[in-house]
Design an enzyme around this catalytic site. Sequence first.
Site, PDB file in Angstrom:
ATOM      1  N   PRO A 170      43.602  37.150  51.557  1.00  0.00           N
ATOM      2  CA  PRO A 170      42.194  37.586  51.682  1.00  0.00           C
ATOM      3  C   PRO A 170      41.888  38.690  50.675  1.00  0.00           C
ATOM      4  O   PRO A 170      41.802  39.868  51.011  1.00  0.00           O
ATOM      5  CB  PRO A 170      42.125  38.089  53.130  1.00  0.00           C
ATOM      6  N   THR A 174      39.537  40.093  48.816  1.00  0.00           N
ATOM      7  CA  THR A 174      38.557  41.179  48.873  1.00  0.00           C
ATOM      8  C   THR A 174      38.948  42.237  49.904  1.00  0.00           C
ATOM      9  O   THR A 174      38.486  43.374  49.840  1.00  0.00           O
ATOM     10  CB  THR A 174      37.137  40.662  49.187  1.00  0.00           C
ATOM     11  N   ASP A 175      39.834  41.887  50.837  1.00  0.00           N
ATOM     12  CA  ASP A 175      40.311  42.873  51.811  1.00  0.00           C
ATOM     13  C   ASP A 175      41.109  43.984  51.145  1.00  0.00           C
ATOM     14  O   ASP A 175      41.244  45.074  51.716  1.00  0.00           O
ATOM     15  CB  ASP A 175      41.190  42.200  52.866  1.00  0.00           C
ATOM     16  N   TRP A 176      41.660  43.716  49.976  1.00  0.00           N
ATOM     17  CA  TRP A 176      42.461  44.728  49.279  1.00  0.00           C
ATOM     18  C   TRP A 176      41.623  45.499  48.260  1.00  0.00           C
ATOM     19  O   TRP A 176      42.037  46.563  47.802  1.00  0.00           O
ATOM     20  CB  TRP A 176      43.648  44.082  48.580  1.00  0.00           C
TER      21      TRP A 176
END
Length: 803
Positions: free
Chosen positions: A580, A582-584
């Site tokens: 995922p 964009t979570d980072w």
Amino acid sequence: MLSPYRVLDLTDERGLACGCVLADLGADVVQVEPLEGSSARRRGPFLKGEAGPENSLQWLAYARNKRSVALDLQDPAARDELLRLVDGADFLIESQGARVMAALGLGYDELAARNPALVYVSITAFGSEGPKADYPATDLTVQAASGSMALNGEADRAPLRAGGVSAWAYAGMEAAGAALVAHHERVRSGRGQHVHVSGLLSTNLAAVFSLLSGSLGGPRGTRAGGGLQIGPVRSPFIWESSDGFVSLLLMFGGPGGRFFGNFLSWMREEDALDAEDAERDWSAVLGEILTGKSGPEAMAGLVERIADFLRARTKAELLDAALSRELLLVPVSTVEDAFESPQFEARGYWRDVERDGRALRYPGPFAVLSHTPIRYRRPAPRIGEHTREILDEPPRTPAASVAEPAAPATADLPLAGLKVLDFMWVMAGPYSTRVLSDYGATVVKVESASPMDLVRVLPPFYGGVAGPENSASFGSLNAGKRSLSLDLRTPESRAIVHDLVRWADVVTESFSAGAMKDLGFDYDSLREINPGLIMLSSCLFGQTGPLSPMAGYGTMGAAVAGLVQPTGWPDRAPCGPFGPYTDWLAPRLTVPTLLAALDHRRRTGQGQYVDQAQAESALHFMAPALLDYSANGEVIDRVANADPQMAPHGVFPADGDDEWLAVAVRDDADWKRLCHAIERPDLASDARLASLDGRLEHGDEIGAALSLWTRERGASEAEQALQQAGVPAHVVVHAERASEEPQFEGHFVEAPHALHGTAVVESSRFQLSTLGQDTDAVLRELLGYDDGRIESLRAAGALGPVT
């Protein structure tokens, strides 16, 4: 928000993004460049493809809102001018390293003696200490070292770097938040400090806790080419459509199970699936496969039918169905698609910035703030454009100057006293509030056993045993927080939330758009209770626009934002960065935004609402590629590990099973050193290979020669040989190597755990949170509830279970 503060930015391409974030948040950022300009100005892509210091899109992407001073720091008079600026500065950012800065008389100790309140931020590749601290490095080798590259790509080919996203952007944006953490300490104590940020640890978050898994003895994992390998079953994330690619998550159970059921129902309606398979418990089928009770044939057949179904439809048709049927399905966008996205258009996202009579279209604000909106006040400066203007200004007193006398030192952490009511869940949001907790904030995490936070059931698991209190990923994302278990659907819980809002400085939430309003906990309602409240909502696409109703995960945000398309091999489908993504990325902008809003409130008393679309924040990490399309019409696409400005530049096989070495030759001098190190004088003397253009043209020939050398050596041996020669190189670190990498020493630490005694987390000094373990303590200690009231709330069902 940060308009009272001045930042001296001495970074090059390795730290440019830090000053950009602070400038967007309102700080006066002065870029201090050599007379010939920052080396970032020599990094492509370029306007009209014409190289030149005023044409670099790398520079233009991350130098907006800054002013430029050009100084020859070897000249004592020029250095004195800089020292005068230091005397009035609030922050200084550098990426040259301690040795270079000390040689110039600009090391931390020297400057802190002049300006004790200065926050001095050092951005390095591998950290300021350890045996690899002085390694020559590039984005490629930092990604290799971080553990993230080992997950990207396909099992039968070399691991891949994330296309279009640089480790230096990770480090720079992380550093902006770190600088403001130090600033909050300075506000309290009057003391500045030295902040260290490394590209290695910043980018490591994209390794999705795989190195943590390795430190716990977990399996190494395999690259699955835009998907996930679950035992013998490959579950794709990326699928073909009739006109490109889409991202579809197959979540057989848990919070995503109903979305998968919706998709199977659609297939059944279209006669693409029979009733038996549409209603089958595929989570149970997967369990039987993993326990050896059945073979993978049924699951493989389902995946094939899904692929056929998607391949027969366009991206637009599939997106329409996703919105109407509630599916975890979005198109894989190119940068062209991103610019034309109705979602970004509806939110008025893009910004045109005029420079020399030409408008360049930039990614817009990384967050929408209700009272202090981010503005692009000036274009990226020309070399030394503001030198005279700045040097002729009267002496400046730092806005955050040392108190007289400075407050006595305490053991309190920088954010001690900050109170956060945290409704964040899964990954992007919890990482943001974990940072606040790490530095002393009291974070009360509100969660429920139903639906349970997805990460509680994701590996790796402590002791190898799955369970909601055993997830090491959850432990790392939520270390140091206090857990309050509430059923937000009950009327009794509303009073508890209202009391917590009165207590809190900040409320954060990462539910789907509109969910908090449906619960009666939207900003307009909560600010009536606490007028100075700062509230941040973080979801995939923001609170408005046609995609805002979509629930989903960071794989989907990355696909829509154009982050998936550039990672992969030219002859195969895109695989995107793993997980995922964009979570980072988004949390690196959540943290500085919140801290800037808090500083603004401290000075003005004004709270505000922050609408953060994770996809919009993530676009800033590939800003140069977006400007390349905006200015030149160039669409970044899959080139594996190639780089137009470095050659050879790739990942090469080493001795051992799936062992690899990343190598980056930056210039002609590196090329000669490489040839000497691999004992190939014939290559060094080959006139065809003497220039970058020649090496790019004959890349296959060079790659074969280098692979011949690396295959005969262990990856660590080859890394050391090339580094000793001065050539950037690094092992591709994977889970089984986690304990061997010296730069990760101290990153995996044991912390107290309420159930396990101690548990390993990533770089945390705080207790782990377990579901509801702090419920009574939060109500009693923070809100003053007595035992009778707590028991009546439990009896009414407002409080969740304690585990």
